[in-house]
Write a protein that holds these residues in place. Structure first.
Motif, PDB file in Angstrom:
ATOM      1  N   SER A  88      33.384  42.526  41.491  1.00  0.00           N
ATOM      2  CA  SER A  88      33.967  42.697  40.161  1.00  0.00           C
ATOM      3  C   SER A  88      32.986  42.189  39.109  1.00  0.00           C
ATOM      4  N   ASP A  89      33.139  42.706  37.868  1.00  0.00           N
ATOM      5  CA  ASP A  89      32.164  42.344  36.831  1.00  0.00           C
ATOM      6  C   ASP A  89      32.444  41.002  36.164  1.00  0.00           C
ATOM      7  N   GLY A  90      33.690  40.535  36.258  1.00  0.00           N
ATOM      8  CA  GLY A  90      34.020  39.250  35.638  1.00  0.00           C
ATOM      9  C   GLY A  90      34.177  39.321  34.130  1.00  0.00           C
ATOM     10  N   THR A  91      34.060  40.515  33.552  1.00  0.00           N
ATOM     11  CA  THR A  91      34.080  40.604  32.082  1.00  0.00           C
ATOM     12  C   THR A  91      35.120  41.580  31.544  1.00  0.00           C
ATOM     13  N   CYS A  92      35.703  42.421  32.364  1.00  0.00           N
ATOM     14  CA  CYS A  92      36.639  43.436  31.850  1.00  0.00           C
ATOM     15  C   CYS A  92      38.002  42.803  31.590  1.00  0.00           C
ATOM     16  N   VAL A  93      38.909  43.618  31.050  1.00  0.00           N
ATOM     17  CA  VAL A  93      40.227  43.096  30.677  1.00  0.00           C
ATOM     18  C   VAL A  93      40.973  42.524  31.882  1.00  0.00           C
ATOM     19  N   PHE A  94      40.876  43.177  33.043  1.00  0.00           N
ATOM     20  CA  PHE A  94      41.618  42.677  34.205  1.00  0.00           C
ATOM     21  C   PHE A  94      40.975  41.428  34.800  1.00  0.00           C
ATOM     22  N   CYS A  95      39.647  41.360  34.791  1.00  0.00           N
ATOM     23  CA  CYS A  95      38.989  40.131  35.243  1.00  0.00           C
ATOM     24  C   CYS A  95      39.382  38.963  34.343  1.00  0.00           C
ATOM     25  N   HIS A  96      39.456  39.207  33.034  1.00  0.00           N
ATOM     26  CA  HIS A  96      39.854  38.137  32.121  1.00  0.00           C
ATOM     27  C   HIS A  96      41.285  37.697  32.367  1.00  0.00           C
ATOM     28  N   SER A 102      41.552  44.505  40.357  1.00  0.00           N
ATOM     29  CA  SER A 102      41.764  45.690  39.526  1.00  0.00           C
ATOM     30  C   SER A 102      40.618  45.881  38.538  1.00  0.00           C
ATOM     31  N   CYS A 103      39.481  45.241  38.783  1.00  0.00           N
ATOM     32  CA  CYS A 103      38.332  45.329  37.868  1.00  0.00           C
ATOM     33  C   CYS A 103      37.978  46.786  37.564  1.00  0.00           C
ATOM     34  N   LEU A 104      37.725  47.052  36.293  1.00  0.00           N
ATOM     35  CA  LEU A 104      37.402  48.421  35.862  1.00  0.00           C
ATOM     36  C   LEU A 104      36.035  48.862  36.383  1.00  0.00           C
ATOM     37  N   HIS A 105      35.167  47.909  36.717  1.00  0.00           N
ATOM     38  CA  HIS A 105      33.827  48.247  37.201  1.00  0.00           C
ATOM     39  C   HIS A 105      33.565  47.623  38.564  1.00  0.00           C
TER      40      HIS A 105
HETATM   41 ZN   LIG Z   1      36.298  43.337  35.755  1.00  0.00          ZN
END
Ligand SMILES: [Zn+2]
Length: 344
Positions: A88-96, A102-105
């Motif tokens: 996961s990217d740790g920066t998208c809305v779901f990671c936050h 459910s990470c978008l990336h």
């Molecule tokens: Zn994410």
């Protein structure tokens, strides 16, 4: 490099595959030092149709960073890191929001051209968001417990949170696999007073008791429901952790939750429908859970592992080499082993 490939039910081999390498500037290249076999790997081990190209395997691993892309900031060459079972990217809305699965990336290991963890090396996408640096050496004695943060300990914790385990309340754990045993640890850690494990195998029951289970129910089906009710003043448990995913275990979980209680489901469901919904409606039962955002829980659980307050690594009862992985699948599938650790 060498890695685990599954070609069909019961057919796991160690194969030569293309070397893992950096592709994107956000990638890290990891030399795997520890990996493990998951209970969920046993679903394809029993059911997968033959595939000529095969399927890479493994989603729980620890390793040493061998190289990083130009945009990677939080990990560097030489770091010992743990990877959660989804990247996961740790920066998208779901990671936050703490829902990294459910990470978008993001995505899953051993799928869509991404390496699996049961191999010599892994290309890690979104390395900054995915990896967590461990403040220990590569052969630290805590490695077995640390690698459970990839999946089973985080998943047990997720079940406990979804089941709303609370201080002084009753929790019931359905399933005596590694996740169920970690669910016992999680329930105790969150303050449950009575912890009932539903399981049958003596070695697992003994470990569950050491992890904090206060009562054991070895009956199945209606008898198990009856027994849990006896143990809970006739009402059922406030919190039920469903750690199997079978129809029967789901029916049992829903049958032992008390009115107003909650069921946390982390066993991969093997059927489409949740049964007995009318009863749970009238009892105001909450049903939650899903794949654990293990990445979200690593920082929370890591101090407890480092300081020895929890020892989830005790679920490993066999250590093997990469060459022995096919036999490791067999041993776990035949319930000869609770969970297998692979040392590379
Ligand atoms: Zn994410």
């Amino acid at each position: 490099m060498r890695a685990t490939v599954m070609f069909g039910a019961g057919d796991v081999r160690i194969e030569n595959v293309p070397d893992a390498r950096l592709v994107e500037p956000t990638d890290a290249l990891l030399r795997v030092t520890r990996a493990c076999i998951c209970g969920s790997d046993l679903w394809p081990y029993n059911q997968m149709e033959h595939s000529a190209s095969g399927q890479r395997m493994g989603h729980e691993f620890i390793g040493v960073v061998d190289a990083v892309g130009a945009d990677v900031r939080t990990v560097k060459v030489g770091d010992v890191v743990v990877a959660p079972f989804a990247w996961s990217d740790g920066t998208c809305v779901f990671c936050h929001e703490g829902l990294h699965t459910s990470c978008l990336h993001g995505g899953w290991w051993a799928r869509d051209g991404i390496d699996g963890g049961q191999g010599e090396a892994v290309r890690v996408p979104q390395a900054d968001g995915t990896l967590v640096v461990l403040p220990v050496g590569v052969d630290d004695a805590l490695m077995p417990s640390l690698i459970t943060l990839s999946d089973v300990m985080g998943t047990g914790h997720h079940a406990a949170l979804a089941a709303k385990v609370a201080h002084g309340k009753t929790a019931a754990v359905v399933g005596d696999g590694a996740v169920g045993l970690c669910g016992v640890i999680a329930a105790r850690r969150l303050g449950a007073e009575q912890i009932i494990l539903l399981g049958r195998r003596p070695d697992r029951i003994a470990l569950a008791k050491e992890f904090g289970a206060t009562d054991i129910v070895s009956e199945r089906g209606d008898e198990a429901v009856e027994r849990v009710r006896e143990l809970t003043g006739g009402f059922g448990a406030h919190s039920v952790l469903e750690c199997v995913g079978h129809d029967l275990s789901t029916v049992t979980a829903l049958g032992i939750v008390r009115p107003g209680g909650a069921v946390g489901r982390v066993g991969l469901p093997q059927h489409e429908q949740i049964p007995t919904t009318l009863t749970t409606f009238f009892d105001n039962v909450s049903i939650g859970g899903g794949p654990a955002p293990a990445r979200a829980y690593i920082e929370e659980l890591l101090p407890d592992v480092l300081e020895g307050r929890i020892e989830p690594g005790r679920v490993f009862d066999r250590v093997i080499s990469l060459d022995e992985v096919p036999d490791g699948y067999r041993a776990m599938n035949e319930r000869e082993s609770i969970k297998v650790l692979i040392e590379l």
